[in-house]
Design an enzyme around this catalytic site. Structure first.
Site, PDB file in Angstrom:
ATOM      1  N   ASP A   1       0.812  -1.208   0.000  1.00 48.54           N
ATOM      2  CA  ASP A   1       0.000   0.000   0.000  1.00 48.54           C
ATOM      3  C   ASP A   1       0.850   1.266   0.000  1.00 48.54           C
ATOM      4  O   ASP A   1       1.712   1.439   0.867  1.00 48.54           O
ATOM      5  CB  ASP A   1      -0.922   0.000   1.220  1.00 48.54           C
ATOM      6  N   ASP A  39      -2.557   7.186  -5.328  1.00 48.97           N
ATOM      7  CA  ASP A  39      -2.747   6.203  -4.262  1.00 48.97           C
ATOM      8  C   ASP A  39      -3.188   4.871  -4.844  1.00 48.97           C
ATOM      9  O   ASP A  39      -4.179   4.797  -5.573  1.00 48.97           O
ATOM     10  CB  ASP A  39      -3.784   6.716  -3.259  1.00 48.97           C
TER      11      ASP A  39
END
Length: 488
Positions: free
Chosen positions: A163, A368
């Site tokens: 992530d 992201d």
């Protein structure tokens, strides 16, 4: 002679003002979408099987210290979507869960980005506990993509979420006070020859802006809290991680003995954020401060998504835009978005000023991997959406769906023309494939415009819009690049 010069000057001026702009009329107005070839992705099995434990001889010559001068080595790993760990759900249920995760994550990121204090805030523990928490950029602890890697010596293989919105590396550890259910056995550090707790006086511990310390053992403690009340607490330690028979030693990670919340299946998280405690931040010299990933369109491709660490991560076809620094938050990857074109024309209401990161760290645009749907500051979204509606006026409209307010009924249609969408970053124009912004939302042929507005000042480029591009993070030169058709 003077008259001829004036005529030549007039002709040159006429040619200059008549040349079409690359960002407007020279861009194609439409592209083709084949609705019947795209559907909601199902929970297909993971593309790799649990690895057997490598024998010691196979690792000879593949062992590196974190921070080694060897900058030529690269590692490639397959990635799978988190939906693969929920095989009992229908495609519609998986998509609904994805949108719910997305909403929680966006809210958490927006809250974190709006904070005035420093990112990590914690105090010395009382009776072994924390009086406040280290706050990560990750919402509810579940990013969207995971891989399989080995932890410890001998290596115990587990699924780890990757992530870009988090700096901390952590996993569940025995003995557990509280542990959620995961796909593999809980990692037991007592069975690893390379596990080591970090002293409170260590530089690693001090990097947790204000670290917790077990005063009896004089060892570093960590705690990560998430926006929905989930958390992980335990010992901040160093351990060896194994990536396809390549070992990286001395990685600082959280060994969580108390973990609770909406975590899904994976053993923990490999943070790829911009901060110093993330995996790229810790292993910058080992991988020459470079990594990239390519996320496939799971509704239309059987190829695996992948992540690459090292020089091989950089694609020759990538178009790069500079990374910006946020003075109050170093986790996220900020870029400068100058405008958006729809149907071959720059949208007048989408100005660079709407996306500006100000001097105190408010606003801006981040890339992201864990957010699915791109969120744009609301005035920019409305202008873009309205331009798309005008360009798609021949398509049959359908009712709104969840956060999507621009949907179409494309049932029984083999091919449709849709307006093009181009994101204009500084020094890099990124032209999106139609499948990256008009996506199926049910099994009946409803497709929706996969952008949404946000009332906050922060805009987020999500993973649906990143599909098919190799997204390159070249931290050595502080830039991020986009290479089309990068998953091959």
């Amino acid at each position: 002679m003077v008259g001829r010069r004036k005529a030549l000057l007039f002709t040159l001026c006429f040619l200059f003002v008549s040349l079409p702009s690359l960002s407007s009329s020279s861009l194609p107005a439409f592209q083709t979408l084949a609705p019947n070839s795209h559907s909601l992705p199902s929970a297909s099995p993971v593309s790799f099987q649990p690895d057997s434990e490598p024998d010691s001889e196979s690792l000879l010559g593949s062992e590196f210290e974190s921070g080694s001068d060897d900058s030529e080595s690269s590692i490639t790993l397959n990635l799978d979507h988190i939906d693969a760990l929920s095989s009992n759900k229908t495609p519609q249920e998986l998509f609904s869960s994805r949108l719910q995760r997305d909403s929680r994550r966006v809210n958490s990121i927006a809250t974190l980005a709006a904070r005035v204090p420093r990112r990590n805030v914690t105090h010395a523990p009382r009776s072994g506990g924390f009086s406040s928490s280290v706050v990560s950029g990750l919402s509810q602890g579940s990013g969207e993509y995971f891989t399989r890697l080995g932890v410890g010596t001998p290596a115990r293989y587990v699924y780890m979420v990757l992530d870009t919105g988090s700096d901390i590396v952590w996993l569940q550890c025995a003995p557990c006070r509280r542990c959620y259910s995961q796909s593999d056995p809980i990692f037991d550090p007592r069975k690893s020859r390379t596990y080591s707790t970090i002293p409170c006086s260590s530089p690693h511990c001090r990097r947790l802006d204000s670290a917790g310390c077990n005063t009896r053992r004089k060892t570093c403690l960590y705690q990560v809290s998430y926006g929905d009340g989930s958390f992980t607490v335990g010992d901040f330690s160093t351990e060896t991680l194994t990536f396809r028979r390549n070992r990286v030693k001395g990685v600082a990670l959280g060994c969580g003995h108390d973990n609770e919340g909406l975590f899904v299946g994976a053993a923990g998280l490999l943070g790829l954020g911009k901060g110093k405690l993330s995996f790229p931040g810790q292993t910058g010299h080992r991988f020459n401060q470079k990594f990239s990933y390519c996320l496939v369109d799971r509704s239309a491709s059987s190829k695996p998504s992948s992540v690459v660490f090292g020089n091989a991560a950089v694609s020759r076809t990538a178009r790069f835009t500079p990374l910006l620094s946020n003075p109050k938050l170093d986790t996220f990857y900020y870029v400068e978005l100058l405008g958006i074109s729809v149907g071959g024309t720059r949208v007048p209401g989408v100005a660079a000023s709407l996306f500006k990161l100000d001097q105190i760290g408010n606003g801006g645009v981040i890339i992201d991997s864990g957010t699915s749907v791109t969120r744009l500051i609301r005035p920019a979204y409305i202008a873009m959406r309205d331009a798309f509606r005008v360009g798609a006026r021949t398509l049959k409209r359908a009712p709104d769906f969840s956060l999507f307010d621009t949907c179409f009924d494309l049932s029984n249609m083999n091919e449709v023309k849709v307006p093009t969408v181009v994101l204009h970053f500084r020094e890099a124009d990124v032209s999106l494939p139609a499948t990256n912004y008009l996506i199926p939302v049910d099994t009946n042929g409803k497709f929706c415009f996969a952008f949404a507005g946000t009332m906050g000042g922060l805009s987020i480029i999500g993973n649906i819009q990143q599909q098919g591009f190799r997204v390159v993070y070249d931290l050595a030169t502080s830039r991020v690049g986009f290479a089309p058709r990068g998953c091959a």
